[in-house]
Structures are given as C-alpha cells and as structure tokens.
Design a protein around this motif. Structure first.
Motif, PDB file in Angstrom:
ATOM      1  N   TYR A 203       0.824  -1.206   0.000  1.00  0.00           N
ATOM      2  CA  TYR A 203       0.000   0.000   0.000  1.00  0.00           C
ATOM      3  C   TYR A 203       0.855   1.252   0.000  1.00  0.00           C
ATOM      4  O   TYR A 203       0.563   2.233  -0.709  1.00  0.00           O
ATOM      5  N   CYS A 207       0.929   3.952  -3.053  1.00  0.00           N
ATOM      6  CA  CYS A 207       0.636   5.371  -2.822  1.00  0.00           C
ATOM      7  C   CYS A 207       1.760   6.280  -3.316  1.00  0.00           C
ATOM      8  O   CYS A 207       1.526   7.360  -3.869  1.00  0.00           O
ATOM      9  N   GLY A 211       0.888   8.659  -6.449  1.00  0.00           N
ATOM     10  CA  GLY A 211       0.562   9.951  -5.858  1.00  0.00           C
ATOM     11  C   GLY A 211       0.845  11.111  -6.804  1.00  0.00           C
ATOM     12  O   GLY A 211       1.612  11.006  -7.766  1.00  0.00           O
TER      13      GLY A 211
END
Length: 314
Positions: A203, A207, A211
């Motif tokens: 995760y 991200c 992002g």
C-alpha cells in the motif's frame, strides 16, 4: 521482533518451570509411596513377630507344662501335701525288702496296675492328638489370615500404582495439548503479522508511485546550470534515476526484512525443535521410570513370596 522473541523466551521459561515443578511433585509422590510401603512392611513384620511369639507362648502353655516334666516331683511345692505316709498297709508297694513286708514275685496288683497304665497311656495319646489337631487348625487359620492380608495389601498397592499411572498420563496429555496450542497460536500470529506487513508495504509503495507528488514531471525544476542547479520554487520531485535509486534501496530494505523474517522463522523452528526434544526426553524418562517400578514390583513380590515360604516353613 525483539519483543516477540523475549515473550517467546518468557513463555518457554514458564513452561520449563511448570515441567520442573511437576517433576518435583511426582518425585515427592513417589517418595511418599515408598514410605507408605515401608511402613506397611514394618507393620507386617511386627505382626508376624507378635504372632510367632504368641504361638510359642501357647505351645509352652499347652505342651510344656511344669507338671509334665520328669523332675517336677523334686520341685513340686505341693509335694508334702501330696505325699503319702511311709506305710499304708502290708501290701504297700513302697515297702522295701528290708521291711519284710513284700518279697520278689509277690506282685498282686500287676493286672490292675497294667490296666491303669494302658488307660493312662491311651488318655495321653488322645490328649496329644487333640492338642495337635487344635495347633494345626490354629496354624491353618493364621496362614489363611496372613494370605488374605497379603492379597489385600497387594491389591491396594496395585490400585495406587494404577491411579498414579492415570494421573501421569493425564499430565502428559495436557502438556502436549498445551504445547500444540502454543505452537499453533505462534504460527498463526506470525502469518498474520507477515501478511499485514506485506499489505502495508504494498500500500505504501502504491501510494508513492501513484501519488500526485511523484507523478509530476521533475524536469521543470532543472535550472540553466544543469541538473545540479535546481529551481526550488519549481521542484516537483525526483527524476527517474533518483526514483530508481530509491526503489533499489527499498528493494534492499524489503530483502533485509525478508532475511530478518527468515531468521525469525528459523529461530521459531529451533524453539519448536527444542520443545519437541524436551517432550521426547520426558517420555523416555517416564518409560524408564515405569520399568523401574516394574522391577521394584517384581522384587517386592519375590520378597513377599520368600516371607510366605518362610512363614509356612516355621
């Protein structure tokens, strides 16, 4: 990881202390059982000595009375009261030749005396047979009582041994089940932690990659002087090389974490192996103790048989 290892060591130490406590309690129980057996054997020996002395006293009382001895007439306190006068009549058998009252060949009371002697001998034989039968019956009764007591004592000893074996098996079963539960819980906990760690890492990486900060073009921050001259107000992130370096470093971190998990797994496997080895040693020791108990049981049976034979011989 250090905290989990410390908790595992604390749990293992508690298990070892519990096993040592159970071992001390079992040894104390075994000593109590031996003391009980010694007390029973001493009580049996005292009873046998008491019965022998009682039988000896009864034999002296019934078969060795003072009045049946040959020299009793010399020590009889009632001798003067029982004694007859020096002369009763002319045919008194106590009269000597010098008294001129009885001569050789003039035994007028021969038939009566012989009949009386035969009757007396017959009465003595019947009395001796009766006393012998009574003594044999008493001896048989004593032997029967002794055999019943020995059988009851053996039954009680076997019952105590059976209860002890059942208790030992229950303790071993509970210990094995507890160890299995502990191992299963530890494995389940490690699996959950590993899955959660991988999920968090994935995760975090997702991200970072998706992002807004990393998806922007970092080239707009390059100044007129080249890549070394960075415009701070336009800097949007790192370039591909820097990202690759970071990713390589992250991969090394992931590999390092995997190596650490592998070491932890090996350490847990080693703990499991040691616990299994301890359980196997405990089982071997219990089997050795059972063999010793069987040898002691055979020795005790041999001693009981010898005592029985000696008692019967006496």
């Amino acid at each position: 990881i250090d905290k989990d290892a410390l908790d595992a060591q604390v749990k293992e130490r508690k298990i070892q202390e519990a096993a040592e406590k159970a071992e001390h309690e079992r040894f104390a129980h075994h000593m109590k059982k031996n003391d009980k057996l010694m007390c029973l054997l001493e009580e049996r020996q005292k009873n046998e000595i008491k019965d022998i002395n009682k039988a000896l006293t009864e034999f002296h009382k019934n078969f060795q009375k003072p009045e049946t001895r040959r020299e009793f007439d010399l020590n009889d306190p009632q001798a003067l009261k029982k004694d007859r006068p020096a002369r009763v009549s002319d045919d008194d058998p106590r009269c000597t030749i010098s008294g001129m009252q009885k001569f050789m060949g003039e035994d007028l009371n021969h038939d009566q005396r012989t009949k009386f002697q035969k009757e007396q001998i017959r009465e003595w034989c019947l009395q001796q047979q009766k006393d012998l039968k009574i003594a044999l019956a008493d001896q048989k009764l004593a032997d029967d009582l002794y055999d019943k007591f020995r059988i009851e004592l053996d039954r009680k000893i076997m019952e105590e041994q059976r209860k002890e074996e059942e208790s030992r098996r229950a303790v071993c079963t509970a210990t094995k089940n507890f160890n299995k539960i502990q191992v299963a819980e530890l494995n389940h906990k490690n699996e959950l932690e590993k899955a959660q760690k991988i999920k968090d890492d994935m995760y975090e990486i997702t991200c970072l990659l998706r992002g807004d900060f990393l998806s922007e073009n970092p080239d707009q921050a390059i100044g007129p002087g080249g890549k070394r001259n960075v415009l701070v107000d336009r800097w949007k992130g790192m370039n591909q090389e820097q990202l690759m370096a970071i990713r390589e470093f992250q991969k090394e971190q992931v590999l390092e974490k995997q190596r650490a998990r592998e070491q932890e797994r090996r350490r847990d496997a080693e703990w499991d192996r040691q616990r299994l080895q301890a359980a196997r040693s405990q089982l071997l020791w219990e089997r050795h103790q059972q063999r010793q108990d069987q040898v002691q049981r055979r020795d005790l049976d041999a001693v009981n048989a010898g005592l029985s034979q000696e008692q019967k011989a006496k």
